[in-house]
Write a protein that holds these residues in place. Structure first.
Motif, short mmCIF file in Angstrom:
data_model
loop_
_atom_site.label_atom_id
_atom_site.label_comp_id
_atom_site.label_asym_id
_atom_site.label_seq_id
_atom_site.Cartn_x
_atom_site.Cartn_y
_atom_site.Cartn_z
N LEU A 35 0.82 -1.21 0.00
CA LEU A 35 0.00 0.00 0.00
C LEU A 35 0.85 1.26 0.00
O LEU A 35 0.52 2.24 -0.68
CB LEU A 35 -0.94 -0.01 1.21
CG LEU A 35 -2.18 -0.90 1.07
CD1 LEU A 35 -2.84 -1.12 2.42
CD2 LEU A 35 -3.17 -0.28 0.09
N ARG A 75 0.27 3.76 -3.09
CA ARG A 75 -0.29 5.07 -2.80
C ARG A 75 0.76 6.17 -3.00
O ARG A 75 0.43 7.30 -3.39
CB ARG A 75 -0.90 5.09 -1.41
CG ARG A 75 -2.09 4.13 -1.30
CD ARG A 75 -2.67 4.06 0.10
NE ARG A 75 -3.55 5.17 0.38
CZ ARG A 75 -4.85 5.22 0.07
NH1 ARG A 75 -5.41 4.21 -0.59
NH2 ARG A 75 -5.59 6.27 0.39
N ILE A 89 -3.26 -6.09 -4.69
CA ILE A 89 -3.45 -5.50 -3.36
C ILE A 89 -4.86 -5.80 -2.82
O ILE A 89 -4.98 -6.34 -1.71
CB ILE A 89 -3.14 -4.00 -3.36
CG1 ILE A 89 -1.65 -3.79 -3.68
CG2 ILE A 89 -3.49 -3.37 -2.01
CD1 ILE A 89 -1.22 -2.34 -3.74
N VAL A 128 -3.97 2.24 6.00
CA VAL A 128 -4.06 3.27 4.96
C VAL A 128 -3.78 4.64 5.55
O VAL A 128 -3.03 5.45 4.95
CB VAL A 128 -5.45 3.23 4.29
CG1 VAL A 128 -5.64 4.46 3.40
CG2 VAL A 128 -5.62 1.96 3.47
#
Length: 328
Positions: free
Chosen positions: A16, A20, A275, A297
């Protein structure tokens, strides 16, 4: 060899972070490059190769590594750098070309170098293989702990450095693992149009080392195979070649029109995004709650925004510094 829940959480979080981070870098990269795309414009000039889709290759391997283990990567390095523990602030500053970057802004995103975690990468195809073999040889000669891992693309398996490196690694029985990230495309040329054999892992036989193929971009399967290969290297068993069927969800570089892809390929690959697949698998196994994922996150985004702000606020190197560190 199956990962524990904590190891799966580590893999998910690092995947992640990489994804991201690249989503944010892609946004910033396009600043100043519209309406007419000019690669030299904006806060991040030059080429940008995203690794979105290839994150399982990095986490499945690096989950077994220690700080003193050496990793060499390719021109598509972000996911591997993140998984190896490269400092995120200094990595992003380097991508921005700032003085606070890993190499003072000299290297950019294809030439990240962090000796504190023994990570490096290069824009030259197969260039990292020789240094990885050298690092493994140094460990063996000095009787020091540590292994080397060389990540490469499937196109690099057709380079002379590939064959030279496998030959010496096997001849000297070195603690090195070669990991081919096969995303099926060498820029715009398909593997079928450039490589005489369907899978590169079978080339390991010619050099007297084990060769393994991991299908379907599965981080758990990669973890299993990589764990055995790295353990083998640590205990004096010599090198291993691992080929991973992975894929890139974007073009070869930012701005790539991708006209070479067959119709529907991008959509088919996006439907297999690794993912969310890992997330749903962990939820089904009772290893992940929505609140756990939300916390991951939030933590990832905070670290990414901090790194981007650090990079934006950092100064550019002075022109005079171009003449420094050229020779050491």
């Amino acid at each position: 060899m199956m990962p524990t829940r904590d190891q799966k959480l580590w893999m998910l979080e690092n995947m992640l972070v990489s994804r991201r981070l690249e989503e944010r870098l892609a946004e910033i990269y396009m600043e100043g490059k519209k309406p007419v795309f000019n690669m030299a414009s904006g806060p991040i000039p030059g080429e940008m190769h995203l690794s979105n889709g290839q994150e399982p290759c990095a986490v499945g391997v690096c989950a077994h590594l220690k700080p003193n283990d050496v990793v060499t990567a390719t021109h598509r390095p972000h996911h591997i750098a993140v998984a190896k523990g490269v400092d995120l602030d200094r990595m992003v500053a380097e991508i921005f070309g700032k003085a606070t970057g890993l190499s003072g802004g000299r290297g950019g995103h294809m030439h990240l170098f962090d000796p504190t975690v023994n990570f490096s990468c290069s824009g030259i195809i197969a260039q990292g293989m020789g240094p990885a073999v050298g690092a493994a040889l140094s460990r063996k000669l000095q009787k020091k702990d540590g292994v080397a891992v060389s990540f490469l693309g499937e196109g690099a398996a057709n380079q002379g450095a590939f064959h030279e490196s496998l030959n010496l690694a096997s001849l000297w029985k070195l603690p090195v693992v070669f990991v081919i990230e096969d995303n099926a495309w060498g820029v715009s040329v398909s593997k079928a149009a450039s490589t005489a054999i369907p899978n590169n892992h079978i080339r390991a036989q010619a050099y007297g080392m084990p060769g393994f193929l991991v299908k379907d971009n599965d981080p758990i399967a990669i973890f299993d195979v990589a764990g055995e290969a790295i353990a083998r290297a640590r205990t004096g068993g010599g090198p291993t070649l691992i080929e991973i069927e992975t894929y890139r969800l974007a073009g070869h570089f930012m701005g790539d029109a991708e006209g070479y892809r067959p119709d529907g390929e991008r959509e088919r690959l996006a439907a297999k995004d690794p993912i969310p697949r890992l997330k749903e698998q962990m939820k089904a196994n009772g290893e992940l709650k929505d609140s756990d994922h939300d916390a991951i996150v939030k933590r990832c985004d905070a670290a990414i925004e901090e790194a981007i702000e650090f990079a934006r606020q950092s100064p550019y190197p002075s022109p005079e510094e171009a003449l420094e560190k050229v020779f050491v």
